[in-house]
Design a protein around this motif. Structure first.
Motif, short mmCIF file in Angstrom:
data_model
loop_
_atom_site.label_atom_id
_atom_site.label_comp_id
_atom_site.label_asym_id
_atom_site.label_seq_id
_atom_site.Cartn_x
_atom_site.Cartn_y
_atom_site.Cartn_z
N HIS A 1 2.37 6.58 0.09
CA HIS A 1 2.33 5.47 -0.68
C HIS A 1 2.61 4.24 0.03
CE1 HIS A 1 1.99 3.02 -4.58
NE2 HIS A 1 3.04 2.48 -4.02
N GLU A 2 3.64 4.01 0.71
CA GLU A 2 4.10 2.87 1.34
C GLU A 2 2.97 2.24 2.55
OE1 GLU A 2 7.79 0.91 3.88
OE2 GLU A 2 7.92 3.09 3.40
N GLN A 3 2.52 3.38 3.41
CA GLN A 3 1.62 3.00 4.25
C GLN A 3 0.26 2.58 3.47
OE1 GLN A 3 3.63 5.46 4.42
NE2 GLN A 3 4.68 5.18 6.41
N HIS A 4 -0.03 3.27 2.48
CA HIS A 4 -1.29 2.90 1.74
C HIS A 4 -1.43 1.58 1.26
CE1 HIS A 4 -4.31 4.66 -1.45
NE2 HIS A 4 -4.76 3.58 -0.72
N THR A 5 -0.08 1.12 0.59
CA THR A 5 -0.03 -0.22 -0.07
C THR A 5 -0.10 -1.01 0.99
OG1 THR A 5 1.23 0.78 -1.87
CG2 THR A 5 1.53 -1.65 -1.42
N GLU A 6 0.44 -0.91 2.31
CA GLU A 6 0.41 -2.00 3.29
C GLU A 6 -0.76 -2.44 3.56
OE1 GLU A 6 3.19 -0.76 6.26
OE2 GLU A 6 5.12 -0.97 5.21
N ALA A 7 -1.77 -1.23 3.86
CA ALA A 7 -3.01 -1.34 4.36
C ALA A 7 -4.04 -2.03 3.10
CB ALA A 7 -3.65 -0.06 4.61
N GLU A 8 -3.71 -1.69 2.12
CA GLU A 8 -4.66 -2.32 0.96
C GLU A 8 -4.19 -3.68 0.80
OE1 GLU A 8 -3.96 -0.13 -2.62
OE2 GLU A 8 -5.69 0.98 -2.33
N THR A 9 -3.16 -4.11 0.99
CA THR A 9 -2.64 -5.64 0.68
C THR A 9 -2.69 -6.49 1.97
OG1 THR A 9 -0.04 -4.86 0.97
CG2 THR A 9 -1.23 -5.11 -1.24
N SER A 10 -3.22 -6.07 3.11
CA SER A 10 -3.21 -6.62 4.44
C SER A 10 -3.93 -8.05 4.04
CB SER A 10 -4.07 -5.81 5.58
OG SER A 10 -5.29 -5.97 5.03
N THR A 11 -3.37 -9.03 4.89
CA THR A 11 -3.91 -10.22 5.02
C THR A 11 -5.52 -10.44 4.80
OG1 THR A 11 -1.85 -11.48 5.90
CG2 THR A 11 -3.86 -12.78 5.77
N PHE A 12 -5.98 -9.58 5.83
CA PHE A 12 -7.53 -9.68 5.96
C PHE A 12 -8.19 -9.19 4.32
CE2 PHE A 12 -11.33 -7.15 6.90
CZ PHE A 12 -12.25 -8.40 7.30
N MET A 13 -7.79 -7.95 4.18
CA MET A 13 -8.26 -7.43 2.87
C MET A 13 -8.13 -8.16 1.55
SD MET A 13 -10.39 -5.23 1.99
CE MET A 13 -10.45 -4.14 3.28
N SER A 14 -6.94 -8.77 1.68
CA SER A 14 -6.51 -9.81 0.52
C SER A 14 -7.49 -10.94 0.55
CB SER A 14 -5.26 -10.47 0.66
OG SER A 14 -4.41 -9.35 0.32
N ASP A 15 -7.80 -11.56 1.84
CA ASP A 15 -8.75 -12.77 1.94
C ASP A 15 -10.31 -12.28 1.63
OD1 ASP A 15 -6.73 -14.41 2.65
OD2 ASP A 15 -6.86 -14.19 4.71
N LEU A 16 -10.61 -11.21 1.79
CA LEU A 16 -12.10 -10.67 1.82
C LEU A 16 -12.28 -10.52 0.29
CD1 LEU A 16 -14.41 -9.79 3.71
CD2 LEU A 16 -13.57 -7.33 3.22
N LEU A 17 -11.28 -9.64 -0.37
CA LEU A 17 -11.45 -9.64 -1.70
C LEU A 17 -11.26 -10.88 -2.66
CD1 LEU A 17 -9.59 -6.05 -2.27
CD2 LEU A 17 -11.94 -6.40 -2.20
N GLY A 18 -10.69 -11.52 -1.92
CA GLY A 18 -10.35 -13.18 -2.75
C GLY A 18 -11.61 -14.10 -2.48
N GLY A 19 -12.56 -13.57 -1.65
CA GLY A 19 -13.76 -14.31 -1.49
C GLY A 19 -13.62 -15.54 -0.77
#
Length: 215
Positions: free
Chosen positions: A13-31
């Motif tokens: 879970h910890e590694q999964h969360t870290e990957a999901e909340t990466s800066t790149f993915m957050s910026d991508l999903l945030g438009g």
């Protein structure tokens, strides 16, 4: 004793969360990033799924990995359709793996060649993740960059041959629970699952360096 599918999910879970909340993915999903960043990410997926699916034929009769080799999950052809839409018909000419992607794909290929349990760890982290969280990316891509719903550009996330994703995921987890592995091997698979998420996180970090958010 908890089912193996539960243990592997909780343990990673910890590694999964870290990957999901990466800066790149957050910026991508945030438009906050353009379609080129999305395209570059899709290109990296091609290398990982090529490693996974190139091994499928050889592993389909393996006692450990074989039950997980299911044609309705295969993604490589869909990624290639998306890349043809995103980059044009000559997309292969500009296809370049990031160093983190090269390491990730190489590890998948290594497991496929020598350790079926490790292959299952990578299979689980990729396919079940894309069947679940990938739908968030598809929805965001359609709304942000105007792709046709479930059409070219987002076909990677469309599992057309899986009519009931929830039921499919339950069946997949039952396969994990029944995997032909003793407790020591199961722990090794859990550790490899964590490693898979770490590889994914490394890809996101390198993508984040390529596509820093505009000020």
């Amino acid at each position: 004793m908890d089912a193996f599918s539960t243990v592997i999910r909780v343990a990673s879970h910890e590694q999964h969360t870290e990957a999901e909340t990466s800066t790149f993915m957050s910026d991508l999903l945030g438009g906050r990033l353009g379609v080129d960043a999305y395209t570059r990410y899709t290109e990296q997926l091609w290398f990982v799924y090529r490693a996974l699916e190139d091994a499928a034929e050889a592993l389909k009769d393996d006692a450990v990995a074989g039950p997980f080799i299911q044609p309705e999950l295969m993604r490589l052809a869909e990624i290639e359709r998306d890349l043809a839409h995103l980059r044009g018909p000559e997309w292969r000419e500009t296809l370049v793996a990031l160093p983190a992607t090269e390491a990730y794909a190489a590890r998948v290929a290594e497991c496929a060649a020598s350790w079926p349990g490790g292959y299952v760890a990578h299979h689980y982290t990729r396919y079940l993740g894309d069947l679940s969280g990938g739908q968030i990316i598809r929805d965001k891509a359609e709304r942000t960059w105007g792709f046709e719903r479930k059409g070219d550009g987002v076909r990677f996330y469309v599992f057309a041959d899986i009519s009931n994703p929830a039921a499919f995921k339950r069946t997949y987890r039952e396969l994990l629970d029944a995997i032909a592995a003793d407790d020591l091997e199961k722990q090794r698979i859990i550790d490899e699952c964590k490693r898979a998420f770490d590889f994914n996180g490394a890809v996101f970090r390198e993508l984040g360096e390529q596509f820093p958010m505009s000020a």
